[in-house]
Enzyme design. Structure first.
Site, PDB file in Angstrom:
ATOM      1  N   PRO A 143     -56.414 -11.999  -1.117  1.00 28.42           N
ATOM      2  CA  PRO A 143     -57.579 -11.107  -1.138  1.00 28.42           C
ATOM      3  C   PRO A 143     -58.204 -10.970   0.246  1.00 28.42           C
ATOM      4  CG  PRO A 143     -58.223 -13.283  -1.899  1.00 28.42           C
ATOM      5  CD  PRO A 143     -56.722 -13.332  -1.661  1.00 28.42           C
ATOM      6  N   GLY A 144     -58.608  -9.779   0.580  1.00 36.41           N
ATOM      7  CA  GLY A 144     -59.300  -9.550   1.854  1.00 36.41           C
ATOM      8  C   GLY A 144     -60.675  -8.969   1.592  1.00 36.41           C
TER       9      GLY A 144
ATOM     10  N   CYS B  24     -67.250  11.233  21.366  1.00 42.47           N
ATOM     11  CA  CYS B  24     -66.954  12.652  21.569  1.00 42.47           C
ATOM     12  C   CYS B  24     -65.825  13.110  20.667  1.00 42.47           C
ATOM     13  CB  CYS B  24     -66.623  12.895  23.036  1.00 42.47           C
ATOM     14  SG  CYS B  24     -67.985  12.366  24.069  1.00 42.47           S
ATOM     15  N   GLU B  25     -66.104  13.121  19.377  1.00 38.88           N
ATOM     16  CA  GLU B  25     -65.173  13.584  18.347  1.00 38.88           C
ATOM     17  C   GLU B  25     -66.022  14.110  17.196  1.00 38.88           C
ATOM     18  OE1 GLU B  25     -61.766  13.273  18.225  1.00 38.88           O
ATOM     19  OE2 GLU B  25     -61.438  11.894  19.891  1.00 38.88           O
TER      20      GLU B  25
ATOM     21  N   GLY C  79     -55.891  -6.648  -2.713  1.00 36.06           N
ATOM     22  CA  GLY C  79     -56.132  -5.276  -3.128  1.00 36.06           C
ATOM     23  C   GLY C  79     -57.284  -5.049  -4.072  1.00 36.06           C
TER      24      GLY C  79
HETATM   25  C1  PLP Z   1     -54.132  -5.752   3.770  1.00 36.92           C
HETATM   26  C2  PLP Z   1     -53.341  -6.703   2.950  1.00 36.92           C
HETATM   27  C3  PLP Z   1     -53.971  -7.551   2.030  1.00 36.92           C
HETATM   28  C4  PLP Z   1     -55.443  -7.509   1.746  1.00 36.92           C
HETATM   29  O1  PLP Z   1     -55.830  -6.343   1.084  1.00 36.92           O
HETATM   30  P1  PLP Z   1     -57.307  -6.196   0.517  1.00 36.92           P
HETATM   31  O2  PLP Z   1     -57.316  -4.858  -0.103  1.00 36.92           O
HETATM   32  O3  PLP Z   1     -58.248  -6.308   1.658  1.00 36.92           O
HETATM   33  O4  PLP Z   1     -57.511  -7.284  -0.478  1.00 36.92           O
HETATM   34  C5  PLP Z   1     -53.180  -8.471   1.367  1.00 36.92           C
HETATM   35  N1  PLP Z   1     -51.839  -8.543   1.570  1.00 36.92           N
HETATM   36  C6  PLP Z   1     -51.208  -7.739   2.444  1.00 36.92           C
HETATM   37  C7  PLP Z   1     -49.744  -7.864   2.627  1.00 36.92           C
HETATM   38  C8  PLP Z   1     -51.929  -6.795   3.162  1.00 36.92           C
HETATM   39  O5  PLP Z   1     -51.295  -5.983   4.002  1.00 36.92           O
END
Ligand code: PLP
Length: 416
Positions: free
Chosen positions: A274-275, A342-343, A239
């Site tokens: 982390p993503g 087309c939106e 997050g």
């Molecule tokens: C999407 C998600 C993440 C990653 O969130 P980021 O905001 O990209 O860091 C981590 N854990 C869970 C369970 C998620 O659904």
């Protein structure tokens, strides 16, 4: 910090001119930087180096197997939310002992697959899911390691669609039901309780919500400890936000300091998911201007990338910085950058000031590495773009552009 910079008046990814890649593979194209990905992973992971922890990159942010393999080679594990993501992770060589599995709707087939791979743990989101995993583990004669995903009911103050840890969200188990659920879980013979988990949302730009969530989990952990239910893994989810426009999210080191302070002697292995913070600024989407047109109230720049390639602006009203691949001295204009779909909701930017654009100009949509390609679709029967990983002076096609044949490959006209 990222490796997409101008040199001699042209945009480069590391040491490769963006125009060179475009000449070879066309547009639209996602370009990622290996050096940026590596740096981001190492900064995040390194911030916790002096305590037991596992950084489980969230596959859904960018699921390309080459990126998973790269992060795996740096010691990362993964957080998955589907059987498909587990398949990708295994294909990329991520060891099962570094895989955690989140998500509210795990199917029986997916549960069986994860059990057969013996992943590190399931983050369980409901009592019924606990029963389902318990039954499948029994049927397969194995034990499932689990954490309960607790919904700490804190407001992360990000976009409502990416808020996940408030009472009104579908995720996790309520704090006041958690103890009873844990007690129940410990009585199930094929379930082994090993952890506690939360994930409160995405693109957080403040530390306090993370600290508040941890405070609530700590209280639970202390109560569990008193009940003789030990917790080995504390999974704090992902997050952490990034800078798209003028946000100033905490640096991973600040985040780590705040978390470690709040841990206050609690002994367990920390897990992070982390993503965005790993991949977000490590990727750009390059698109070509097709046409421009003006109405009495608007200038439109029509480009060859649309909401099917990058949906964040349409879905969340998200801001992505857009810059020309070759900056010009032309006068500034305020434009809407729109796609071919087309939106009316198909736009990459609205009311954006850019040097006047003409057909064939190239634009770079910045910070597109997270939730870009992974959310792309074939809407309007548009083949999905190529993905490129730049590595110093070279680059690799890590996903070829889809073809029109790919679009119909799985379809069938019945004899009627
Ligand atoms: C999407 C998600 C993440 C990653 O969130 P980021 O905001 O990209 O860091 C981590 N854990 C869970 C369970 C998620 O659904």
């Amino acid at each position: 910090m990222h490796h997409f910079q101008y040199r001699h008046g042209r945009l480069y990814g590391e040491d490769v001119p963006v125009e060179t890649i475009v000449q070879d593979v066309g547009t639209p194209v996602y370009i990622y930087s290996r050096a940026t990905l590596t740096h981001h992973f190492q900064v995040f992971d390194g911030a916790f180096s002096h305590i037991p922890h596992l950084t489980c990159y969230s596959v859904k942010a960018n699921s390309n197997v080459a990126i998973l393999a790269l992060l795996g080679s740096l010691g990362g594990g993964v957080d998955i939310v589907s059987g498909g993501e587990l398949f990708r992770a295994r294909r990329a060589g991520i060891p099962p002992a570094k895989i955690v599995y989140s998500g509210v709707g795990k199917t029986r087939e997916e549960i069986d697959y994860a059990l057969s791979e013996d992943i590190l743990m399931f983050n369980i989101e409901s009592r019924q899911e606990l029963e389902a995993i318990s039954q499948r583990a029994q049927a397969l004669g194995c034990t499932a390691r689990i954490a309960l995903r607790v919904n700490p009911d804190v407001d992360p103050k990000s976009h409502p669609y990416i808020t996940t840890g408030m009472e009104k969200n579908k995720f996790g188990i309520r704090v006041d039901e958690a103890i009873e659920s844990y007690r129940h879980a410990t009585r199930l013979p094929h379930i082994k309780v090993v952890g506690i988990d939360c994930h409160i949302g995405s693109q957080l730009t403040e530390i306090q919500p993370f600290v508040d969530a941890l405070k609530r989990l700590r209280i639970l952990m202390e109560r569990l400890h008193a009940l003789g239910i030990p917790i080995h893994y504390l999974d704090l989810g992902g997050g952490l936000g990034i800078t798209y426009a003028d946000e100033a999210p905490p640096h991973p080191v600040e985040y780590a300091e705040a978390i470690l302070k709040e841990m206050n002697g609690l002994s367990c292995t920390l897990i992070f998911e982390p993503g965005r913070v790993i991949v977000g600024n490590a990727g750009i989407l390059v698109t070509r201007v097709l046409y421009t047109k003006s109405t009495p109230t608007k200038h439109f720049v029509i480009v060859d990338a649309g909401m099917n390639d990058l949906i964040r602006p349409s879905l969340y009203g998200a801001y992505h910085h857009i810059q020309p691949v070759v900056p010009s001295e032309r006068e500034q204009e305020t434009v809407d950058v729109v796609g071919p779909i087309c939106e009316s909701g198909d736009f990459l930017a609205r009311e954006r000031t850019l040097p006047r654009l003409v057909p064939r100009d190239l634009l770079a949509v910045m910070s597109a590495g997270a939730y870009g390609f992974s959310m792309a679709s074939n809407y309007n029967s548009r083949p999905r773009p190529a993905e490129i990983l730049v590595d110093g002076k070279t680059y690799h096609v890590i996903r070829r552009r889809e073809t029109w044949d790919d679009l119909v490959r799985l379809e069938n006209i019945p004899l009627m």
